[in-house]
Design an enzyme around this catalytic site. Structure first.
Site, short mmCIF file in Angstrom:
data_model
loop_
_atom_site.label_atom_id
_atom_site.label_comp_id
_atom_site.label_asym_id
_atom_site.label_seq_id
_atom_site.Cartn_x
_atom_site.Cartn_y
_atom_site.Cartn_z
CE1 TYR A 2 -3.29 3.07 0.95
CE2 TYR A 2 -1.88 3.41 2.51
CZ TYR A 2 -3.85 3.45 1.74
OH TYR A 2 -4.37 4.98 1.17
CG ASP B 244 5.89 2.98 1.35
OD1 ASP B 244 6.80 4.08 2.13
OD2 ASP B 244 4.74 3.21 0.58
CE LYS C 26 1.70 4.66 8.21
NZ LYS C 26 -0.44 4.45 8.49
N1 PLP Z 1 2.64 3.95 2.35
C1 PLP Z 1 2.65 3.10 3.48
C2 PLP Z 1 3.55 2.07 3.05
C3 PLP Z 1 1.66 3.15 4.32
O1 PLP Z 1 1.58 2.04 4.94
C4 PLP Z 1 0.27 4.52 4.00
C5 PLP Z 1 -0.29 4.86 4.75
O2 PLP Z 1 -0.55 3.92 5.36
C6 PLP Z 1 1.28 5.47 3.13
C7 PLP Z 1 2.14 5.31 2.80
C8 PLP Z 1 0.30 6.43 2.91
O3 PLP Z 1 0.52 7.65 3.99
P1 PLP Z 1 -0.58 8.60 4.44
O4 PLP Z 1 -1.57 7.91 4.98
O5 PLP Z 1 -0.04 9.63 4.91
O6 PLP Z 1 -1.18 8.93 3.47
#
Ligand code: PLP
Length: 445
Positions: free
Chosen positions: A145, A248, A276
């Site tokens: 994700y 990521d 986060k």
């Molecule tokens: N990348 C990962 C691995 C995530 O788990 C998330 C959100 O859960 C995101 C990106 C997206 O981040 P945001 O919710 O701050 O847009």
């Protein structure tokens, strides 16, 4: 042992909220225990308190963001000072500290740009990779994700021989309103932990591919760790085919150490995204980090990266405070956090065994998940609806007894976790596990 919590006031309040808030929730990925969301009135350390006076152990941690714990005094003091000094300005005298701390700890972070959400820095990373390579497509992986934007969320590959994802409405990430063909036009989607699949695709279509985008530990796919040598091979393949490798680290950053998964696992990507827990969990901030040769495209203005709140003062002050607090004494706070959450996981496993429920815990401490099965998942694609359903039963039972875990079955610890929190869990888990086993038997037999 406790009885199931009384949530009468929560329910009444929720009725009021949902008259104006669609679904009564702030996002669509609400947790099973949030069907009637718990409205909290306070937090201290690892505990949250709700409108009915119930106390919870918070291993939900706002989807992993809350890494310092609630009401962390030094952190709040730092934020207060920042707010009093300069509440809103484009650049402040906190900038250099925050940037240099990231640069010092994170192997790929030769340069850093700030933004607000993980979703948006992921899009910025794609744009940079495309500009750098002159190619259009990106590779992503099943059950990873990377935010909720049209081009990157969910989907399914009908034919693995031609791994082009198409819209799929059968899971949480399927949505109406997606721009037509956006996923098929921009990306390929492959099984993860399968370097041969990546090699085959790069050999056949590498000329079209700007970047490979991966969670270094696939937390969204059930906290699946990379198989030995997998990330090293992905790194080597990206280098060989002139493809930008993006990690990521929105979840793994901070939780696996201040250098992220890349430092912990010893594989350095070309670009990496953070969010986060980067700013401790109290305020939103995200970062795009990477090699100078690529990030320079922002300096030369060939690539645009903009945002009203980029580098906002409260955010950079929070990044600085978080690195300072967690970095002290060789990251002692993170080490303590891991020890205590492992103790909690041991209790969970033992209680599951006692009631005869198959249950394993997998993934690095601090971002691990439990699953109702005998053996760990080897690939995120194994994280199917059936398993999620069982995990949700356990998650919901724990919540009914005052223990909150995140996104189906993730146990996000925080640095304030104490021995008393381990005891709290030991007190609440037995009854929750008995209930969960009973329900699973009823539903799945
Ligand atoms: N990348 C990962 C691995 C995530 O788990 C998330 C959100 O859960 C995101 C990106 C997206 O981040 P945001 O919710 O701050 O847009």
């Amino acid at each position: 042992m406790t009885a199931t919590l009384d949530t009468t006031s929560n329910r009444a309040y929720h009725d009021r909220v949902k008259k104006v808030l669609p679904g009564g929730v702030h996002y669509n990925f609400n947790m099973p225990w949030e069907e009637v969301p718990i409205h909290f009135t306070g937090g201290r350390g690892s505990r949250l308190f709700d409108m009915d006076g119930n106390e919870y152990l918070d291993l939900y941690a706002r989807f992993g963001a809350m890494i310092l714990g609630h009401s962390h005094e030094e952190y709040i003091e730092a934020l207060g000072t920042a707010m009093r000094d300069v509440l809103c300005a484009s650049h402040t005298d906190f900038d250099a500290d925050a940037l240099e701390l990231m640069n010092r700890h994170i192997p790929c972070a030769e340069m850093v740009r700030f933004a607000v959400s993980g979703s948006e820095v992921l899009q910025a990373a794609l744009r940079l990779a495309r500009a750098y390579t002159g190619r259009n497509r990106f590779v992503r992986f099943e059950n990873h994700y990377h935010g909720s934007y049209d081009n990157i969320m969910g989907g399914r590959v009908p034919d693995r021989a031609d791994p082009v994802p198409v819209d799929f409405r059968g899971d949480l990430k399927g949505t109406a309103g997606r721009a037509t063909d956006i996923m098929a036009d921009q990306s390929f989607m492959l099984p993860w932990n399968d370097a041969d699949a990546l090699e085959t695709l790069l050999a056949e279509r590498g000329e079209e591919i700007a970047c490979v985008l991966t969670e270094p530990v696939c937390v969204n796919g059930g906290s699946v760790e990379p198989a030995p040598g997998y990330l090293e091979r992905v790194r080597e393949l990206c280098t060989r085919y002139g493809v930008v490798l993006i990690f990521d680290e929105v979840i793994t950053g901070m939780r696996m150490g201040l250098g992220g998964a890349q430092k912990a696992l010893g594989v350095t990507p070309d670009l990496a995204t953070f969010g986060k827990a980067l700013a401790g969990g109290g305020v939103p901030i995200a970062a795009l980090t990477g090699k100078r040769s690529i990030m320079e495209l922002l300096e030369s203005k060939r690539v645009v990266h903009a945002g009203t709140f980029n580098g906002y003062s409260l955010g950079t002050a929070a990044v600085r405070a978080t690195f300072e607090i967690l970095g002290r004494d060789d990251e002692a706070a993170l080490t303590g956090m891991r020890g205590r959450v492992v103790a909690i996981q041991e209790i969970l496993r033992a209680e599951a065994e006692r009631v005869g429920l198959p249950l394993i815990v997998q993934g690095p401490a601090g971002l691990a998940s439990f699953h109702c099965r005998e053996t760990p998942l080897e690939a995120p694609s194994q994280y199917d609806f059936d398993l999620m359903g069982k995990d949700i039963v356990v998650t919901s039972a724990l919540a009914r007894h005052g223990v909150l875990v995140s996104s189906i079955s993730r146990m996000y610890a925080n640095a304030s976790l104490s021995d008393a929190d381990v005891e709290f869990f030991a007190d609440r888990a037995p009854k929750a596990l008995v209930e969960a086993k009973h329900q699973i038997d009823e539903i799945y037999s």
